[in-house]
Design a protein around this motif. Structure first.
Motif: not given
Length: 455
Positions: A237-244, A246-253, A259-265, A274-279
């Protein structure tokens, strides 16, 4: 199905579509003689002719002669003369997705990306990730990638990424080793009875996986989580809000909405990105690609390198240029949820007014999702809605774009109906300015129009 790739001559009915033309190119590269037909000439058919295909404009039984097999798109009519001729001659016929499955069979790892939204972007991300590996990439995507200007690539690799469309349950022809499901919503209700029917079809697709294969799910999406219950393979599973997993944490724009974020496994930090696509929706898309790549043995370095320079595929919040000083964007959004997240992404741009020119797609979709569509344009400063793009349908639904406009106005938002795309120009000339985003939105021919008005 491997016999299809051993054929000497294959005919494609509806060869000009983005997916069909990509499959045809792959067949040509494999040394197969390709013929094909389409309703009209296009850049795609011209490219195929340059590659060696014989192209017929218009469908005729005369186009079927001594071919060994026929591949057809789901968009053809029941009485298509070429399909009828092939059947009368007992020439084997294959659906588009059966041809994709034949291509996939030769790969050790096949990644199929599906879901109501995000399929093209996640598949494109996986394509770029695979290109960062020593073995290179193979892929079939529903849009051209910006760095190759192609929707396909075939290389002597062990992995292939494909976009798996759920329309008419066509993905049931595929037998991948990994399935990624980004989300599930009501869609294509001209074919499906209701949401439960849609979910049951996804559940059936998941049964194609073997015990050692992977089912990768967006855990934040309620309907997608329903696939876990009957899973008989490895699920991730992957997600932001649910325990998954793979998770994205500390998301900023940033000021561009990137967005920039940390990926946890499994609660251990894998990388910062940091992505070069928005949203925010592209954070989910990236997580889907990261999950599929990582569990299938792709290194963190390849994943991070690819995604840090990834740019959108064609018509996915694609910045075309400017119009009268305003930033002009083409976007494929045609479902209410897609419209909402696209508008949300636009809001992340710094100090920008938002203008949307929306071309609704298919009568059945507008009819079945009218209420949801009417509330999807909140925060849009200027909204223009064109006639419905019919695509494959006749208007048996007694629905018109004016019905959508009236409902939007009833809900307290301004909207203007314009019959044809060219009629929007006087409106845009009046409002366009430097601090504005103009989004040309829809899955029909609005993208072609948008490209003609770039400054």
């Amino acid at each position: 199905m491997k016999s299809l790739l051993t054929a000497e001559r294959v005919h494609f009915i509806g060869i000009g579509g983005i997916s069909m033309s990509a499959i045809a190119h792959i067949f040509i590269e494999k040394g197969i003689k390709v013929t094909g037909s389409d309703a009209k000439a296009s850049p795609a058919t011209l490219k195929l002719e340059e590659a060696g295909a014989t192209i017929y404009i218009g469908h005729s039984s005369d186009n079927i002669t001594d071919q060994d097999a026929v591949v057809y798109t789901g968009a053809i009519s029941d009485d298509n003369p070429e399909f009828a001729k092939a059947q009368s001659l007992e020439i084997p016929t294959y659906r588009r997705t059966q041809a994709i499955d034949a291509i996939m069979e030769s790969f050790e790892v096949s990644l199929a990306v599906t879901g109501t939204h995000g399929k093209t972007t996640i598949t494109s991300m996986l394509a770029m990730i695979l290109e960062e590996t020593p073995q290179d990439a193979s892929y079939l995507v529903g849009a051209k990638l910006p760095h190759t200007h192609k929707a396909y690539k075939l290389s002597p690799s062990t992995h292939i990424a494909v976009e798996a469309c759920e329309y008419k349950a066509s993905f049931l022809d595929l037998h991948p080793t990994t399935i990624i499901v980004n989300n599930i919503e009501e869609e294509h209700l001209d074919y499906y009875d209701d949401l439960d029917h849609i979910i049951r079809t996804y559940q059936e697709f998941a049964t194609h996986l073997k015990p050692k294969n992977y089912l990768i799910l967006n855990h934040d999406d309620f309907n997608t989580r329903r696939l876990i219950k009957d899973c008989n393979c490895n699920f991730v599973t992957y997600g932001i809000n649910e325990s998954s997993t793979f998770e994205a944490r500390q998301i900023t724009f940033d000021m561009h909405g990137y967005p920039s974020f940390e990926v946890f496994y499994e609660d251990e930090k894998l990388m910062e990105l940091t992505l070069k696509v928005c949203g925010k929706f592209n954070v989910y898309n990236a997580l889907g690609a990261i999950s599929a790549a990582y569990v299938n043995g792709i290194s963190i370095e390849s994943i991070q390198s690819a995604l840090s320079k990834f740019s959108n595929a064609e018509r996915r919040f694609e910045i075309l240029g400017t119009y009268k000083g305003a930033t002009l964007i083409s976007d494929y959004a045609h479902h209410p949820s897609e419209v909402k997240v696209t508008v949300q992404a636009a809001k992340n741009f710094d100090n920008k007014e938002i203008c949307v020119v929306f071309q609704p797609h298919t009568y059945s979709r507008v009819k079945s999702l009218l209420l949801e569509m009417s509330s999807a344009f909140k925060d849009v400063n200027h909204l223009y809605i064109t006639d419905i793009y019919a695509a494959r349908e006749a208007n048996t639904y007694n629905i018109h774009s004016q019905d959508l406009v009236d409902l939007i106005i009833e809900e307290g938002q301004n909207a203007t109906y314009i019959k044809e795309l060219k009629d929007v120009i006087p409106h845009l000339d009046t409002i366009a300015k430097d601090n504005m985003l103009i989004i040309m939105m829809g899955a029909g021919d609005i993208d072609q129009f948008a490209r003609t008005i770039v400054d």
